[in-house]
Design a protein around this motif. Sequence first.
Motif, PDB file in Angstrom:
ATOM      1  N   VAL A  37       0.817  -1.208   0.000  1.00 59.84           N
ATOM      2  CA  VAL A  37       0.000   0.000   0.000  1.00 59.84           C
ATOM      3  C   VAL A  37       0.846   1.250   0.000  1.00 59.84           C
ATOM      4  CG1 VAL A  37      -1.914  -1.133   1.160  1.00 59.84           C
ATOM      5  CG2 VAL A  37      -0.169   0.022   2.515  1.00 59.84           C
ATOM      6  N   PHE A  38       2.163   1.114   0.082  1.00 64.42           N
ATOM      7  CA  PHE A  38       3.024   2.278   0.200  1.00 64.42           C
ATOM      8  C   PHE A  38       3.792   2.512  -1.096  1.00 64.42           C
ATOM      9  CE2 PHE A  38       1.997   2.569   4.521  1.00 64.42           C
ATOM     10  CZ  PHE A  38       2.005   1.290   5.052  1.00 64.42           C
ATOM     11  N   ARG A  39       3.857   3.770  -1.511  1.00 68.65           N
ATOM     12  CA  ARG A  39       4.586   4.128  -2.716  1.00 68.65           C
ATOM     13  C   ARG A  39       5.735   5.062  -2.365  1.00 68.65           C
ATOM     14  NH1 ARG A  39       0.282   6.694  -6.506  1.00 68.65           N
ATOM     15  NH2 ARG A  39      -1.047   6.803  -4.656  1.00 68.65           N
ATOM     16  N   THR A  40       6.733   5.083  -3.207  1.00 69.14           N
ATOM     17  CA  THR A  40       7.878   5.963  -2.979  1.00 69.14           C
ATOM     18  C   THR A  40       7.557   7.348  -3.515  1.00 69.14           C
ATOM     19  OG1 THR A  40       9.412   4.106  -3.182  1.00 69.14           O
ATOM     20  CG2 THR A  40      10.325   6.338  -3.428  1.00 69.14           C
ATOM     21  N   PRO A  41       7.581   8.369  -2.663  1.00 70.01           N
ATOM     22  CA  PRO A  41       7.289   9.725  -3.141  1.00 70.01           C
ATOM     23  C   PRO A  41       8.403  10.252  -4.016  1.00 70.01           C
ATOM     24  CG  PRO A  41       7.938   9.772  -0.840  1.00 70.01           C
ATOM     25  CD  PRO A  41       7.818   8.324  -1.214  1.00 70.01           C
ATOM     26  N   SER A  42       8.091  11.304  -4.759  1.00 68.59           N
ATOM     27  CA  SER A  42       9.067  11.890  -5.671  1.00 68.59           C
ATOM     28  C   SER A  42      10.231  12.491  -4.900  1.00 68.59           C
ATOM     29  CB  SER A  42       8.403  12.984  -6.513  1.00 68.59           C
ATOM     30  OG  SER A  42       9.373  13.698  -7.249  1.00 68.59           O
ATOM     31  N   ARG A  43      11.442  12.305  -5.442  1.00 73.24           N
ATOM     32  CA  ARG A  43      12.643  12.895  -4.864  1.00 73.24           C
ATOM     33  C   ARG A  43      13.138  14.067  -5.713  1.00 73.24           C
ATOM     34  NH1 ARG A  43      15.399   9.734  -1.239  1.00 73.24           N
ATOM     35  NH2 ARG A  43      17.326  10.828  -1.786  1.00 73.24           N
ATOM     36  N   ASN A 119      -2.636  -0.879   9.398  1.00 78.37           N
ATOM     37  CA  ASN A 119      -3.581  -0.625   8.322  1.00 78.37           C
ATOM     38  C   ASN A 119      -4.932  -0.168   8.853  1.00 78.37           C
ATOM     39  OD1 ASN A 119      -1.989  -1.568   5.956  1.00 78.37           O
ATOM     40  ND2 ASN A 119      -2.006  -3.488   7.123  1.00 78.37           N
ATOM     41  N   ASN A 120      -5.738   0.362   7.941  1.00 78.31           N
ATOM     42  CA  ASN A 120      -7.133   0.734   8.236  1.00 78.31           C
ATOM     43  C   ASN A 120      -7.240   1.730   9.398  1.00 78.31           C
ATOM     44  OD1 ASN A 120      -7.926  -1.092   6.240  1.00 78.31           O
ATOM     45  ND2 ASN A 120      -8.028  -2.770   7.736  1.00 78.31           N
ATOM     46  N   VAL A 121      -6.218   2.584   9.528  1.00 82.59           N
ATOM     47  CA  VAL A 121      -6.296   3.578  10.586  1.00 82.59           C
ATOM     48  C   VAL A 121      -7.145   4.746  10.108  1.00 82.59           C
ATOM     49  CG1 VAL A 121      -4.076   2.920  11.552  1.00 82.59           C
ATOM     50  CG2 VAL A 121      -4.158   4.737   9.845  1.00 82.59           C
ATOM     51  N   ARG A 141      -5.445  22.985   4.832  1.00 80.99           N
ATOM     52  CA  ARG A 141      -6.203  21.856   4.277  1.00 80.99           C
ATOM     53  C   ARG A 141      -6.046  20.630   5.164  1.00 80.99           C
ATOM     54  NH1 ARG A 141      -3.327  24.024  -0.032  1.00 80.99           N
ATOM     55  NH2 ARG A 141      -1.866  22.268  -0.046  1.00 80.99           N
ATOM     56  N   GLY A 142      -7.128  19.913   5.342  1.00 82.64           N
ATOM     57  CA  GLY A 142      -7.113  18.681   6.123  1.00 82.64           C
ATOM     58  C   GLY A 142      -8.318  17.840   5.777  1.00 82.64           C
ATOM     59  N   CYS A 143      -8.308  16.596   6.217  1.00 83.53           N
ATOM     60  CA  CYS A 143      -9.430  15.677   5.973  1.00 83.53           C
ATOM     61  C   CYS A 143     -10.462  15.801   7.090  1.00 83.53           C
ATOM     62  CB  CYS A 143      -8.939  14.227   5.932  1.00 83.53           C
ATOM     63  SG  CYS A 143      -7.628  13.882   4.748  1.00 83.53           S
ATOM     64  N   ASN A 144     -11.723  15.732   6.743  1.00 88.84           N
ATOM     65  CA  ASN A 144     -12.761  15.561   7.758  1.00 88.84           C
ATOM     66  C   ASN A 144     -12.736  14.124   8.282  1.00 88.84           C
ATOM     67  OD1 ASN A 144     -13.945  18.198   7.733  1.00 88.84           O
ATOM     68  ND2 ASN A 144     -14.795  17.700   5.726  1.00 88.84           N
ATOM     69  N   GLU A 145     -12.678  13.189   7.353  1.00 85.90           N
ATOM     70  CA  GLU A 145     -12.503  11.776   7.673  1.00 85.90           C
ATOM     71  C   GLU A 145     -11.415  11.239   6.759  1.00 85.90           C
ATOM     72  OE1 GLU A 145     -16.213   9.811   7.171  1.00 85.90           O
ATOM     73  OE2 GLU A 145     -17.161  10.774   8.891  1.00 85.90           O
ATOM     74  N   LEU A 146     -10.747  10.168   7.198  1.00 83.75           N
ATOM     75  CA  LEU A 146      -9.730   9.582   6.336  1.00 83.75           C
ATOM     76  C   LEU A 146      -9.602   8.102   6.646  1.00 83.75           C
ATOM     77  CD1 LEU A 146      -6.819   8.914   7.988  1.00 83.75           C
ATOM     78  CD2 LEU A 146      -6.700  11.402   7.988  1.00 83.75           C
ATOM     79  N   ILE A 147      -9.045   7.390   5.701  1.00 87.96           N
ATOM     80  CA  ILE A 147      -8.607   6.016   5.902  1.00 87.96           C
ATOM     81  C   ILE A 147      -7.171   5.957   5.412  1.00 87.96           C
ATOM     82  CG2 ILE A 147      -9.385   5.171   3.648  1.00 87.96           C
ATOM     83  CD1 ILE A 147      -9.670   3.219   6.931  1.00 87.96           C
ATOM     84  N   GLY A 148      -6.311   5.267   6.146  1.00 84.25           N
ATOM     85  CA  GLY A 148      -4.917   5.260   5.765  1.00 84.25           C
ATOM     86  C   GLY A 148      -4.152   4.119   6.388  1.00 84.25           C
ATOM     87  N   ALA A 149      -2.863   4.159   6.196  1.00 80.89           N
ATOM     88  CA  ALA A 149      -1.970   3.153   6.762  1.00 80.89           C
ATOM     89  C   ALA A 149      -0.598   3.781   6.936  1.00 80.89           C
ATOM     90  CB  ALA A 149      -1.879   1.928   5.855  1.00 80.89           C
ATOM     91  N   PHE A 150       0.167   3.287   7.899  1.00 88.43           N
ATOM     92  CA  PHE A 150       1.557   3.720   8.028  1.00 88.43           C
ATOM     93  C   PHE A 150       2.409   2.540   8.456  1.00 88.43           C
ATOM     94  CE2 PHE A 150      -0.370   4.676  12.142  1.00 88.43           C
ATOM     95  CZ  PHE A 150       0.562   4.261  13.084  1.00 88.43           C
ATOM     96  N   ASP A 168       6.858   5.155   6.546  1.00 88.30           N
ATOM     97  CA  ASP A 168       6.096   5.401   5.322  1.00 88.30           C
ATOM     98  C   ASP A 168       4.624   5.558   5.679  1.00 88.30           C
ATOM     99  OD1 ASP A 168       8.238   5.062   3.372  1.00 88.30           O
ATOM    100  OD2 ASP A 168       8.175   2.934   3.900  1.00 88.30           O
ATOM    101  N   PHE A 169       3.892   6.344   4.888  1.00 85.46           N
ATOM    102  CA  PHE A 169       2.462   6.492   5.166  1.00 85.46           C
ATOM    103  C   PHE A 169       1.688   6.741   3.883  1.00 85.46           C
ATOM    104  CE2 PHE A 169       3.961  10.861   5.159  1.00 85.46           C
ATOM    105  CZ  PHE A 169       2.940  11.556   4.527  1.00 85.46           C
ATOM    106  N   VAL A 170       0.387   6.502   3.961  1.00 83.50           N
ATOM    107  CA  VAL A 170      -0.552   6.830   2.888  1.00 83.50           C
ATOM    108  C   VAL A 170      -1.878   7.180   3.531  1.00 83.50           C
ATOM    109  CG1 VAL A 170      -1.221   4.404   2.562  1.00 83.50           C
ATOM    110  CG2 VAL A 170      -1.635   6.052   0.727  1.00 83.50           C
ATOM    111  N   GLN A 171      -2.548   8.216   3.022  1.00 87.94           N
ATOM    112  CA  GLN A 171      -3.869   8.565   3.543  1.00 87.94           C
ATOM    113  C   GLN A 171      -4.782   8.981   2.388  1.00 87.94           C
ATOM    114  OE1 GLN A 171      -3.650  11.851   6.407  1.00 87.94           O
ATOM    115  NE2 GLN A 171      -4.136  13.364   4.839  1.00 87.94           N
TER     116      GLN A 171
END
Length: 526
Positions: A37-43, A119-121, A141-150, A168-171
């Motif tokens: 579920v994790f991707r490498t961000p741009s460098r 997961n599923n945080v 800017r921010g989320c009202n609700e989110l689903i993510g993983a770290f 690493d994280f994704v939201q």
Amino acid sequence: MHFKNIIAVALSVLLIACGGGEDTVAAPGEASRQQDVFRTPSRAALPAVTATQTQILVSSDPGDWVGNGGDYAYTQATAAIRVTASGGALSVDIQGDENWRANFVLPASHGKVTPGTFNNVTRWPFHEPAVGGMDWSGEGRGCNELIGAFRVNSSEYVGAELVAVDLDFVQHCEGDAPALFGNIRWFANDPTVPPGPMRNVPDRLWSPAPDATPATGTFVYLESAPSDFVGDAKQYTYTPRNSHLSVTQANGALSVGLNGDEWWTGNFKAMNVVSRVRPGWYRDLQRWPFHNPVKGGLDWSGDGRGCNQLVGWFAVDEITYVNGQLATLDMRFEQRCQDVPWLVGPLRGRIRWDANDSATPPGPRRIPERLWEPQDGATPAAGNYVYLASSPGDYIGGGSKQTYTTGLSVTANQRALEIRAGGYTGNFVAMDSIPRLKRGFYPGLQRWPFHNAALGGMNWSGNGRGCNQLTGWFAVDQIRYDALGLLMALDMRFAQRCENVNPPLFGEVHWARPAPALQRGRPPTR
């Protein structure tokens, strides 16, 4: 199945799709070594760093609300980064060209930030403690609700203190497909510090034309482009003879105060590793005080105009201190408002200041021979009077001529004069470089009490009418005080134009303090 669990499972599938993997996502709160579920961000925006330097990389898919589809990279050379841990909770603060705050909370069963995938945080601090939570927000800017993983790839403690972490994280905001994802690699002992100003100021930077500024002495010169909002597309020159200037330096910041025909404030802040402003070029700056602290910031505003956002630079060509106090300064700057596309022209300026410059505003001038005066026979031959001659189109006097001989009041307080007649009030104030009004010509005045204190001010209003702005002059033909400084006699003329362009109102005042009445009757006996 509980409705919340149904949502969690559905969004877990979404996370797998974003990550491109085929492994099953771990159950809520379960730690694993999954990486799908994790991707490498741009460098792309990241300068070269070593394996033991702090770096934070963040990438945002098109359509992601929080990251706005951008790529972001930070090191301790480009941003102020603060990472703290308390129990199983990790907090990250970034103050750079953008400002971000992140929180990652492991399931309640974890007493420290330990390696594993979570997961599923959902959004911290409204998450299920048994599952864990997270939140990345900033720039309004921010989320009202989110689903993510770290995923905590590694962590290191010395005693109870976290000294290194790799995460690493994704939201996904509101459960939408576009993702914000990133990597945080932090070391408490990273010695990286921001660079100071560029010592060699580039020759290509703007400078005013040689004949545009005074050859000597303290001055502030401003040059505003046609599409600059703050400077209103004008040029301005201020010296101690036509305005009040102040320049101070404290904690790596220069503050400029200017009270002239216009009022301005300038702030120039060095990067946070500089305790005292020094020569060099301070570039890539944002609006003070909302700037990137490791780069510095600036802001020039006044006369009711300023930028909400800006980019710019300042260059300190020369600066000296005596006993730790600012003694001399020669600097240039440029700022461009970024609020609307058609108002991004530059405002540029040069400031030269000497703490020992003793120049002050001059006193009143010699009265011009051709200055307005009433026509012969228009005023009484004797006695006190106030005569008003209002031009057609003048708002205050209504285009009429009036003479007032009774109910007059004239009072003086140091360099200020107040006159009352026929429902009108006139205020006349000399420049603050003289202790009291004296004979002479006081030109180039603005509306009292919003006037340029270095020149003086005036205002004639009443009977329900007054100017919002005005320009004018007054001439004191004769003035006399007694030995105690009490005003005894006054002859003066004046003119004012409402809103700086309207037809003028003229006036003449002739006044002498009445002699005290003689006491009649037999003198008292002893």
